[in-house]
Design an enzyme around this catalytic site. Structure first.
Site, PDB file in Angstrom:
ATOM      1  N   HIS A  51      40.321  36.906  58.727  1.00 17.11           N
ATOM      2  CA  HIS A  51      40.222  37.385  57.340  1.00 17.11           C
ATOM      3  C   HIS A  51      38.796  37.735  56.942  1.00 17.11           C
ATOM      4  O   HIS A  51      37.833  37.156  57.445  1.00 17.11           O
ATOM      5  CB  HIS A  51      40.853  36.389  56.362  1.00 17.11           C
ATOM      6  CG  HIS A  51      40.182  35.059  56.275  1.00 17.11           C
ATOM      7  ND1 HIS A  51      39.168  34.783  55.389  1.00 17.11           N
ATOM      8  CD2 HIS A  51      40.384  33.894  56.957  1.00 17.11           C
ATOM      9  CE1 HIS A  51      38.797  33.516  55.519  1.00 17.11           C
ATOM     10  NE2 HIS A  51      39.511  32.961  56.467  1.00 17.11           N
ATOM     11  N   ASP A  63      33.834  30.876  58.508  1.00 18.42           N
ATOM     12  CA  ASP A  63      35.151  31.110  57.890  1.00 18.42           C
ATOM     13  C   ASP A  63      35.094  32.351  57.029  1.00 18.42           C
ATOM     14  O   ASP A  63      34.799  32.271  55.859  1.00 18.42           O
ATOM     15  CB  ASP A  63      35.507  29.859  57.067  1.00 18.42           C
ATOM     16  CG  ASP A  63      36.880  29.935  56.447  1.00 18.42           C
ATOM     17  OD1 ASP A  63      37.652  30.819  56.831  1.00 18.42           O
ATOM     18  OD2 ASP A  63      37.168  29.112  55.554  1.00 18.42           O
ATOM     19  N   GLU A  80      42.732  35.838  52.212  1.00 14.19           N
ATOM     20  CA  GLU A  80      43.189  34.575  52.809  1.00 14.19           C
ATOM     21  C   GLU A  80      42.822  33.375  51.948  1.00 14.19           C
ATOM     22  O   GLU A  80      43.597  32.430  51.805  1.00 14.19           O
ATOM     23  CB  GLU A  80      42.594  34.410  54.214  1.00 14.19           C
ATOM     24  CG  GLU A  80      43.269  33.339  55.054  1.00 14.19           C
ATOM     25  CD  GLU A  80      42.749  31.926  54.834  1.00 14.19           C
ATOM     26  OE1 GLU A  80      43.438  30.978  55.199  1.00 14.19           O
ATOM     27  OE2 GLU A  80      41.639  31.768  54.263  1.00 14.19           O
ATOM     28  N   GLU A  81      41.635  33.420  51.371  1.00 17.81           N
ATOM     29  CA  GLU A  81      41.148  32.255  50.611  1.00 17.81           C
ATOM     30  C   GLU A  81      41.868  32.077  49.284  1.00 17.81           C
ATOM     31  O   GLU A  81      41.678  31.079  48.599  1.00 17.81           O
ATOM     32  CB  GLU A  81      39.637  32.349  50.387  1.00 17.81           C
ATOM     33  CG  GLU A  81      38.808  32.370  51.683  1.00 17.81           C
ATOM     34  CD  GLU A  81      38.843  31.059  52.462  1.00 17.81           C
ATOM     35  OE1 GLU A  81      39.563  30.130  52.046  1.00 17.81           O
ATOM     36  OE2 GLU A  81      38.156  30.983  53.491  1.00 17.81           O
ATOM     37  N   GLU A 110      40.683  31.645  62.919  1.00 13.56           N
ATOM     38  CA  GLU A 110      39.921  30.777  62.018  1.00 13.56           C
ATOM     39  C   GLU A 110      38.940  29.952  62.862  1.00 13.56           C
ATOM     40  O   GLU A 110      39.118  29.829  64.073  1.00 13.56           O
ATOM     41  CB  GLU A 110      40.875  29.831  61.265  1.00 13.56           C
ATOM     42  CG  GLU A 110      41.778  30.518  60.265  1.00 13.56           C
ATOM     43  CD  GLU A 110      41.103  30.815  58.928  1.00 13.56           C
ATOM     44  OE1 GLU A 110      39.889  30.544  58.785  1.00 13.56           O
ATOM     45  OE2 GLU A 110      41.786  31.343  58.039  1.00 13.56           O
ATOM     46  N   HIS A 147      33.486  26.413  52.874  1.00 15.03           N
ATOM     47  CA  HIS A 147      33.854  26.120  51.487  1.00 15.03           C
ATOM     48  C   HIS A 147      32.834  25.167  50.850  1.00 15.03           C
ATOM     49  O   HIS A 147      33.089  24.600  49.802  1.00 15.03           O
ATOM     50  CB  HIS A 147      35.255  25.499  51.357  1.00 15.03           C
ATOM     51  CG  HIS A 147      36.354  26.369  51.875  1.00 15.03           C
ATOM     52  ND1 HIS A 147      37.635  26.329  51.370  1.00 15.03           N
ATOM     53  CD2 HIS A 147      36.385  27.316  52.832  1.00 15.03           C
ATOM     54  CE1 HIS A 147      38.391  27.197  52.016  1.00 15.03           C
ATOM     55  NE2 HIS A 147      37.648  27.801  52.919  1.00 15.03           N
TER      56      HIS A 147
HETATM   57 ZN   LIG Z   1      39.476  30.923  56.766  1.00 17.04          ZN
END
Ligand SMILES: [Zn+2]
Length: 415
Positions: free
Chosen positions: A108, A137, A171-172, A196, A386
């Site tokens: 993604h 990510d 995706e997030e 991922e 994140h």
């Molecule tokens: Zn991801």
């Protein structure tokens, strides 16, 4: 190389693993080593493009970048608008080969970060770590895809019927506008490798491939009561807030009796002014699932529980909106992960197989019908996603390129 006469897909376990050699493919290994600086350049270029899921301009730039790169690799490319959410395109690259298998790679383009993050979290090289928002990510996953395909193109590899690459922009935020498409596309393939990241040291002792990820859903508990003057006539009202409190308490543990489900009430809202008995109250729950029928079971249990009311005359309704489906790999997926372990062993590295993670991924959409064999975490090793210190471990670049290229060659061979 030993070639098996029978179909590993038909047999399921074991055969793929047994056809993997113990000695490394030196040419491929050298090509992976040679590709490392170029992969880092690609990573830097992508990290420089801020692409939070809601940053329509940013995700478009990522789509332009990845589409151009897929074209340069010889793919026929296509862009599809997402069906829900802030917007953006899914980038699809298709390669036609000379073999029989249909292979698909997914990653993604969006990140969790808001526009402006680069000011406080810039691209930064520090020893064997490179920091940057979204670098692991999932820009690392995209880089693994692009550079693996470059290595295989240079080697003249075309042993597949069709090879499809799909990069989504949402995706997030649960792939709300791309998930259905990923499911449909995956069903047209034999194998889906999802890219991922895998956790890097010191968070994890070894890199891994992942066979399970929880699905998500949103629970909503709505109470309808009756408004009344809170000072002059409170007894004429039906207090929706009090009823909501009662329902939250009696449903808070409902998922504990249903294996593979988890429910936590996380938001609530009731009433508008102080001097009125509130007529509306609503609460929201975060739901996680590791079993396909979790939503139905949870819904039935909640419906039963909320029949017991504290305040007569109130109406109570619970709804569950499914999000990303849980990912539970099938036996063919497991066989691929085991073949991955054998491939890592060729280059003297240990690869773990992780059974389940709490974070949801698009492998859930790819695996939904169970038609394709799906394995997760072919991206780079990294950590801090994140969070505020996201990085990739550059020592994982060569092994991950070797794993992906070697795996694709192996998957293409089996008829
Ligand atoms: Zn991801």
């Amino acid at each position: 190389m030993k070639r098996l006469a029978t179909s590993w897909l038909a047999i399921g376990l074991c055969c793929l693993t047994s056809s993997v050699l113990a000695a490394p493919d030196e040419k491929l290994k050298a090509a992976a080593e040679a590709a490392k600086p170029a992969l880092i350049d690609t990573l830097r270029d992508m990290v420089m493009i801020e692409s939070g899921s809601s940053d329509v301009e940013g995700v478009k730039k990522m789509a332009d970048f990845t589409e151009a790169r897929l074209k340069a690799l010889g793919a026929k490319t296509e862009r599809r608008k997402v069906t829900h959410g802030p917007g953006g395109d899914i980038v699809i690259g298709t390669f036609e080969g000379t073999g029989t298998r249909k292979l698909m790679l997914i990653a993604h383009m969006d990140t969790v970060y808001e526009r402006g993050i680069s000011a406080s979290e810039p691209y930064k090289v520090d020893g064997n770590r490179i920091y940057g928002p979204g670098i692991a990510d999932d820009k690392g996953g995209i880089a693994v895809v692009l550079h693996s395909l470059q290595i295989l193109k240079d080697a003249g590899w075309r042993d597949y019927a069709k090879l499809t690459v799909s990069f989504n922009p949402d995706e997030e935020i649960g792939s709300i506008g791309s998930g259905e498409f990923i499911s449909e596309l995956a069903d047209q393939h034999d194998v889906v490798l999802s890219c991922e990241p895998t956790a890097a040291k010191p968070a994890a002792p070894h890199e891994s491939l992942l066979l399970g990820a929880s699905g998500t859903a949103t629970g909503t508990l709505e109470v309808k009561g009756l408004a009344s003057h809170a000072g002059a006539a409170p007894d004429r009202g039906r207090n929706a807030l009090i009823e909501l409190a009662h329902q939250l308490l009696q449903t808070m543990d409902v998922a504990k009796a249903i294996p593979g489900t988890q429910l936590n009430w996380t938001t609530a809202k009731a009433g508008t002014v102080r001097n009125q008995i509130p007529e509306d109250a609503v609460a929201g729950a975060d739901i996680r699932l590791t079993v396909p029928d979790g939503v139905a079971k949870l819904q039935a249990a909640l419906d039963e529980k909320v029949k017991d009311k504290l305040i007569p005359g109130t109406e109570v309704k619970v709804t569950i909106t499914p999000g990303r489906p849980p990912f539970v790999a099938n036996e063919r997926g497991r066989a691929i992960a085991q073949a991955g372990q054998a491939i890592y062993a060729e280059i003297d590295r240990k690869l773990l197989i992780a059974e389940m993670t709490g974070g949801a991924t698009d492998a859930g959409y790819a695996n939904r019908s169970g038609k394709a064999a799906v394995v997760e975490s072919f991206g780079l090793a990294g950590f801090g996603y994140h969070a505020r210190d996201e990085y990739i471990d550059t020592d994982s670049i060569v092994p991950r390129l070797y794993l992906m290229t070697r795996m694709l060659i192996e998957l293409g061979k089996h008829t």
